[in-house]
Design an enzyme around this catalytic site. Structure first.
Site, PDB file in Angstrom:
ATOM      1  CE  LYS A  71      43.545  47.253  42.913  1.00 48.24           C
ATOM      2  NZ  LYS A  71      43.166  45.630  42.502  1.00 48.24           N
TER       3      LYS A  71
ATOM      4  N   GLY B  86      36.126  39.132  42.789  1.00 46.56           N
ATOM      5  CA  GLY B  86      35.787  37.783  42.111  1.00 46.56           C
ATOM      6  C   GLY B  86      34.440  37.262  42.252  1.00 46.56           C
TER       7      GLY B  86
ATOM      8  CB  ALA C 208      36.876  44.120  44.013  1.00 46.74           C
ATOM      9  N   GLY C 209      34.391  43.007  42.475  1.00 41.86           N
ATOM     10  CA  GLY C 209      32.623  42.594  42.420  1.00 41.86           C
ATOM     11  C   GLY C 209      31.856  42.725  41.309  1.00 41.86           C
TER      12      GLY C 209
ATOM     13  CG  ASN D 165      41.405  40.025  36.735  1.00 43.63           C
ATOM     14  OD1 ASN D 165      42.236  39.912  37.481  1.00 43.63           O
ATOM     15  ND2 ASN D 165      41.293  39.343  35.779  1.00 43.63           N
TER      16      ASN D 165
END
Length: 264
Positions: A104, A165, A191-192, A213
């Protein structure tokens, strides 16, 4: 007769993955919480930031010692790299450790908003693809950049929904829709995502997978949130396959309006 859902497959670099939810391994309060989340999510692909591991002391346990490599496919990522050179070096390190030739790719020089650098990402991707890596690049939701990376030979494109995040959900919805429309490789929204509804929306747009995550790791109950997001991913994908009705600017009666006797 098989349904469309029965033959719906996610294939990346020739590898079929059953789960369309990928999980990161940062920010968990402890290893037990992380393992519980992985189990509940049903994921197969797990990202690990090599640069953030302490590899100097061979006796010190790291995430790589905690995760069952036979059960999960480890996806090394280049998080923490600010330049293409750094990212390429970390990818080579992962390969030399026997982790994977999948990587990644993250190149993020901006310490405040953590937006990826498009130019350095392109540079790193070009080098890594030539060296035989299977590159999964994390990018801004830029359809032009996504197409350039695909043409270089990356095996996915991974546009952000909103800053890493932030939990803001899909702030780049229209750009993601265009990327999905034009891509010939799997599109992974990364993301987000802050809630199952965000994951479901990404899948409803036609994304092939999502990577999550913070939404899981920082939840009060990471395992339960992982399960909830898993269900959001599954529901969103089913909705995409089923085909939602178009949005209308006016009402449309659900009951027939013809052949109904009306009072005089």
């Amino acid at each position: 007769m098989q349904t469309v859902a029965a033959v719906d497959k996610l294939v990346i670099a020739g590898v079929e993955l059953r789960s369309r939810l990928f999980l990161g391994t940062g920010k968990y309060p402890d290893d037990a919480s992380m393992l519980a989340a992985l189990e509940a999510s049903g994921c197969e692909l797990v990202t690990v930031a090599l640069r953030r591991l302490d590899l100097d002391d061979p006796k010190k346990k790291t995430i790589l010692d905690v995760i069952d490599w036979k059960r999960y496919r480890i996806l090394p990522n280049t998080a923490g790299c600010r330049t293409a050179d750094e990212a390429v070096r970390i990818a080579r390190l992962a390969r030399s450790m026997g982790l994977s030739d999948w990587v990644k790719l993250e190149v993020i020089p901006d310490p405040r908003y953590l937006f990826p650098d498009p130019e350095e990402t392109l540079v790193a991707a070009r080098i890594l693809v030539k060296e035989g890596f299977k590159v999964l690049p994390y990018i801004n939701a830029d359809p032009v950049l996504a197409k350039k990376l695909e043409e270089l030979g990356t095996v996915t494109v991974m546009p952000l929904g909103s800053p890493i995040g932030s939990g803001q959900g899909l702030q780049t919805l229209e750009q993601i829709r265009i990327i999905v429309e034009e891509a010939s490789v799997p599109v992974v929204v990364d993301a987000g995502i802050g809630a199952p509804s965000d994951a479901a929306l990404a899948m409803e747009l036609g994304a092939d997978a999502v990577l999550v995550n913070s939404a899981v790791a920082l939840a009060r109950d990471p395992g339960l949130m992982a399960e909830a997001i898993k269900e959001g991913v599954e529901a969103g994908r089913k909705a995409y396959i089923a085909g939602r009705i178009p949005k209308r600017g006016h009402a449309s009666a659900s009951s027939p309006t013809e052949g109904i006797s009306r009072p005089n």
